[in-house]
Design a protein around this motif. Structure first.
Motif, PDB file in Angstrom:
ATOM      1  N   MET A 156      -0.777  -4.850   4.994  1.00  0.00           N
ATOM      2  CA  MET A 156      -0.066  -3.768   4.320  1.00  0.00           C
ATOM      3  C   MET A 156       0.138  -4.070   2.829  1.00  0.00           C
ATOM      4  N   ARG A 178      -1.520  -4.854  -0.732  1.00  0.00           N
ATOM      5  CA  ARG A 178      -2.796  -4.580  -1.383  1.00  0.00           C
ATOM      6  C   ARG A 178      -3.569  -5.882  -1.591  1.00  0.00           C
ATOM      7  N   LYS A 214       0.844  -1.187   0.000  1.00  0.00           N
ATOM      8  CA  LYS A 214       0.000   0.000   0.000  1.00  0.00           C
ATOM      9  C   LYS A 214       0.883   1.241   0.000  1.00  0.00           C
ATOM     10  N   LEU A 215       0.414   2.294  -0.665  1.00  0.00           N
ATOM     11  CA  LEU A 215       1.217   3.510  -0.801  1.00  0.00           C
ATOM     12  C   LEU A 215       1.562   4.100   0.560  1.00  0.00           C
ATOM     13  N   SER A 216       0.662   3.958   1.528  1.00  0.00           N
ATOM     14  CA  SER A 216       0.908   4.493   2.868  1.00  0.00           C
ATOM     15  C   SER A 216       2.070   3.787   3.561  1.00  0.00           C
ATOM     16  N   VAL A 217       2.408   2.606   3.088  1.00  0.00           N
ATOM     17  CA  VAL A 217       3.544   1.853   3.616  1.00  0.00           C
ATOM     18  C   VAL A 217       4.785   2.090   2.764  1.00  0.00           C
TER      19      VAL A 217
END
Length: 231
Positions: free
Chosen positions: A181, A183, A120-123
Motif C-alpha cells: 500500500m 508507493r 497510494k491514493l486508493s488507501v
C-alpha cells in the motif's frame, strides 16, 4: 511515562524490538517471535493505546510513541537494540533512530512512509474520509474518539524530511511487498536517503511479515547476523 507498555519478552542475546502497525498489537509478529527468539532476545511491544498497553493521557502521536519506546528500553536496562518496525511501527522506528541514534543497532523498516502521501491514493482517500467521519461522530461517541486518534496517525503523520535520514548511520533494511500500500517509489526513496541501507522487495502485499514470513525472516536475519556478535 504515565503507563507501562506491555511487551512479549522471549529469548536471549542481543535485543530485537518489534513494533507493530496501526490498530494492531504484538500478536501480528507471531511468526517473527517464534523464529528470532532462537537467536535474540525479542521484545515485541504493544504501543500506547494498542493491544494490552493502556492509552494513558496526553498526546497520541508517533513522536510520543518513540519517546515511550526510549523510556521502555531504559526501564528494561536495554542500552542498544535492533529495531524492526512494520507500517506505523516502521515510522516510529525511524523517529526513534533520529532522536536516539546511539541506542539503535540495526534498523529494519517494513512498509514505512515519511509522510501520508507515501501511501497510494486508493488507501489514503478512505483514511481521510474515515477520519472526517470519525471526527463528526467523536462529538457523541467514545469509540469514534479512538477511531479518530488511530486514523489521525495515518492521515496526518508522519512528517519526516527525506534529507534527515542521512543522519541515520545504522545498518538498515528497507523491505516491502511488490503490491504494498506504500508507493514503490516512496519505499525506494527511503532506502536511497538512508546511507547504510539495502532494499528488498518481496512478492506480496503490505503484510509480508505475516503472509510471506519465511522470505521476510530470511531477509531480516541476513542483515542482523552481519552485525551480531556471538560469544
Amino acid at each position: 511515562m504515565d503507563h507501562q507498555l506491555y511487551a512479549i519478552d522471549k529469548g536471549h542475546g542481543e535485543v530485537l524490538v518489534l513494533l507493530h502497525g496501526n490498530g494492531e498489537s504484538s500478536d501480528y509478529f507471531a511468526r517473527q517471535i517464534d523464529f528470532f527468539s532462537a537467536f535474540y532476545r525479542v521484545l515485541a511491544v504493544d504501543t500506547r493505546g494498542h493491544g494490552r498497553s493502556p492509552r494513558g493521557t496526553g498526546p497520541f502521536t508517533l513522536d510520543r510513541f518513540a519517546d515511550d519506546l526510549f523510556t521502555f528500553l531504559t526501564e528494561h536496562g536495554v542500552t542498544r537494540a535492533h529495531i524492526l518496525g512494520f507500517s506505523d511501527g516502521g515510522n516510529i522506528a525511524l523517529l526513534f533512530a533520529l532522536k536516539y541514534p546511539e541506542h539503535v543497532g540495526c534498523l529494519i523498516l517494513n512498509g514505512a512512509n515519511l509522510n501520508p502521501f507515501g501511501l497510494k491514493l486508493s488507501v489514503l482517500l478512505p483514511i481521510w474520509l474515515g477520519w472526517c467521519s470519525a471526527t463528526l461522530r467523536a462529538l457523541f461517541s467514545e469509540n469514534a474518539i479512538r477511531q479518530k486518534e488511530l486514523l489521525n496517525l495515518m492521515a496526518a503523520e508522519p512528517n519526516i524530511r527525506p534529507v534527515s535520514l542521512r543522519r541515520i548511520a545504522a545498518p538498515s533494511l528497507v523491505i516491502a511487498g511488490n503490491r504494498d500500500m506504500i508507493r514503490r517509489r516512496h519505499t525506494k526513496k527511503i532506502a536511497r536517503y538512508l546511507p547504510n541501507s539495502r532494499l528488498v522487495i518481496l512478492d506480496g502485499t503490505h503484510f509480508i511479515a505475516s503472509k510471506q514470513s519465511k522470505a521476510f525472516n530470511d531477509a531480516v536475519y541476513s542483515l542482523l547476523e552481519e552485525h551480531t556478535s556471538r560469544e
